[in-house]
Design a protein around this motif. Sequence first.
Motif, short mmCIF file in Angstrom:
data_model
loop_
_atom_site.label_atom_id
_atom_site.label_comp_id
_atom_site.label_asym_id
_atom_site.label_seq_id
_atom_site.Cartn_x
_atom_site.Cartn_y
_atom_site.Cartn_z
N LYS A 27 49.36 10.28 -37.85
CA LYS A 27 50.81 10.24 -38.11
C LYS A 27 51.39 11.66 -38.14
O LYS A 27 52.45 11.93 -37.56
CB LYS A 27 51.08 9.54 -39.44
N MET A 28 50.66 12.57 -38.78
CA MET A 28 51.14 13.94 -38.88
C MET A 28 51.32 14.54 -37.48
O MET A 28 52.35 15.15 -37.17
CB MET A 28 50.14 14.77 -39.70
N ILE A 29 50.32 14.32 -36.61
CA ILE A 29 50.40 14.91 -35.26
C ILE A 29 51.46 14.19 -34.43
O ILE A 29 52.28 14.82 -33.75
CB ILE A 29 49.03 14.89 -34.56
N ALA A 30 51.48 12.85 -34.52
CA ALA A 30 52.46 12.09 -33.74
C ALA A 30 53.88 12.45 -34.15
O ALA A 30 54.79 12.51 -33.31
CB ALA A 30 52.22 10.59 -33.89
N ASN A 31 54.10 12.72 -35.44
CA ASN A 31 55.45 13.06 -35.91
C ASN A 31 55.96 14.38 -35.34
O ASN A 31 57.15 14.63 -35.34
CB ASN A 31 55.50 13.14 -37.44
N LEU A 32 55.05 15.21 -34.88
CA LEU A 32 55.49 16.45 -34.23
C LEU A 32 55.95 16.18 -32.80
O LEU A 32 56.45 17.07 -32.12
CB LEU A 32 54.36 17.48 -34.23
N GLY A 33 55.73 14.93 -32.36
CA GLY A 33 56.22 14.52 -31.05
C GLY A 33 55.36 15.00 -29.89
O GLY A 33 55.78 14.93 -28.74
N ILE A 34 54.15 15.49 -30.17
CA ILE A 34 53.35 16.05 -29.08
C ILE A 34 52.37 15.05 -28.50
O ILE A 34 51.83 15.27 -27.42
CB ILE A 34 52.59 17.34 -29.51
N ALA A 35 52.10 13.96 -29.21
CA ALA A 35 51.14 12.97 -28.70
C ALA A 35 51.37 11.66 -29.45
O ALA A 35 51.89 11.67 -30.56
CB ALA A 35 49.71 13.45 -28.94
N SER A 36 50.98 10.57 -28.79
CA SER A 36 51.08 9.29 -29.48
C SER A 36 49.88 9.15 -30.42
O SER A 36 48.89 9.89 -30.29
CB SER A 36 51.07 8.15 -28.47
N ARG A 37 49.94 8.20 -31.32
CA ARG A 37 48.80 8.01 -32.23
C ARG A 37 47.53 7.67 -31.45
O ARG A 37 46.44 8.10 -31.81
CB ARG A 37 49.11 6.88 -33.21
N ARG A 38 47.70 6.89 -30.36
CA ARG A 38 46.52 6.54 -29.56
C ARG A 38 45.90 7.77 -28.92
O ARG A 38 44.68 7.94 -28.92
CB ARG A 38 46.90 5.53 -28.48
N GLU A 39 46.75 8.66 -28.42
CA GLU A 39 46.23 9.90 -27.82
C GLU A 39 45.52 10.75 -28.88
O GLU A 39 44.49 11.37 -28.60
CB GLU A 39 47.38 10.71 -27.19
N VAL A 40 46.09 10.76 -30.09
CA VAL A 40 45.45 11.53 -31.16
C VAL A 40 44.06 10.92 -31.46
O VAL A 40 43.06 11.64 -31.61
CB VAL A 40 46.32 11.55 -32.43
N ALA A 41 44.01 9.58 -31.51
CA ALA A 41 42.73 8.91 -31.81
C ALA A 41 41.69 9.26 -30.74
O ALA A 41 40.53 9.57 -31.05
CB ALA A 41 42.94 7.40 -31.88
N ASP A 42 42.12 9.26 -29.46
CA ASP A 42 41.19 9.61 -28.36
C ASP A 42 40.71 11.05 -28.50
O ASP A 42 39.52 11.34 -28.37
CB ASP A 42 41.90 9.48 -27.00
N ALA A 43 41.67 11.95 -28.78
CA ALA A 43 41.31 13.37 -28.91
C ALA A 43 40.33 13.56 -30.07
O ALA A 43 39.38 14.35 -29.97
CB ALA A 43 42.56 14.21 -29.12
N CYS A 44 40.56 12.84 -31.16
CA CYS A 44 39.65 12.95 -32.32
C CYS A 44 38.25 12.50 -31.92
O CYS A 44 37.26 13.19 -32.20
CB CYS A 44 40.16 12.08 -33.48
N ARG A 45 38.17 11.34 -31.25
CA ARG A 45 36.84 10.81 -30.86
C ARG A 45 36.09 11.81 -29.99
O ARG A 45 34.88 11.93 -30.05
CB ARG A 45 37.01 9.48 -30.11
N ARG A 46 36.86 12.56 -29.16
CA ARG A 46 36.22 13.53 -28.26
C ARG A 46 35.98 14.87 -28.95
O ARG A 46 35.61 15.84 -28.31
CB ARG A 46 37.07 13.71 -26.99
N GLY A 47 36.31 14.96 -30.24
CA GLY A 47 36.09 16.21 -30.98
C GLY A 47 37.15 17.25 -30.75
O GLY A 47 36.95 18.44 -31.04
#
Length: 239
Positions: free
Chosen positions: A5-25
């Motif tokens: 939510k914190m990253i998505a609220n900055l408008g730079i990525a959707s929550r799904r994109e954040v989840a993918d990025a997290c999984r990839r480290g």
Amino acid sequence: MRLDKMIANLGIASRREVADACRRGGVTVNGVPALDASVHIDPERAAVVYLGTPLVYRKYTYVMLNKPEGYVSATEDGRYPVVTELLTPELRRIGVFPCGRLDKDTTGLMILTDDGDTAHRLLSPRHHAKKVYAFTCRDPLDADAEAAFGRGLRIDGYTCLPAALSVNPDRKSGRITLTEGKYHQIKRMLECYHDNRITSLSRLSFGGVPLDPTLPVGAWRYLTEAEIKILTRYDTKGD
Ligand code: URA
């Protein structure tokens, strides 16, 4: 607050994109890879790096848009395209809205935000936020125009606040600075002044923030920290 939510609220990525990025480290919190995007963090203190970019947490989002003709200053309209359609789905999802209105055929600087207090303050008649417009009109303006606008024109029984008018040598174009925002104000001012007509209108600055001259028509960008400071600390001495 959840990391996604914190990253998505900055408008730079959707929550799904954040989840993918997290999984990839690709996301670290205080130097440690966050593999789970739903982890709770303190957004004010945590050092979050997203795909190599350190993030600066901001509670609210502020963008500038170079509004094209044909778009309505709203988040929804049954008939015409709205300015928020020119933003990303993420920005629409977090609820940014236009700070004030421009007519459908007016172009130029539009600020959008989800910061209701700042928007309210900037639009409040008490604050007299300056709005500068470039205009062209059908008929040449006479030599008295600058003084008449500066005294405050009377339109439909209402005396406008003094407006700074500067007319180019062709007398059919120039700049006008308002410190209020009545419906169709500039068009009505020109109409009441010897029945003239606005033929084009474009906003150049708002509340001391100028339109970025490198921003193409229809494009948007985030406000810089300096621009946010100007708007959020806006008072009548601010521009
Ligand atoms: N005045 C107008 O008449 N139209 C605008 O869009 C802004 C100011």
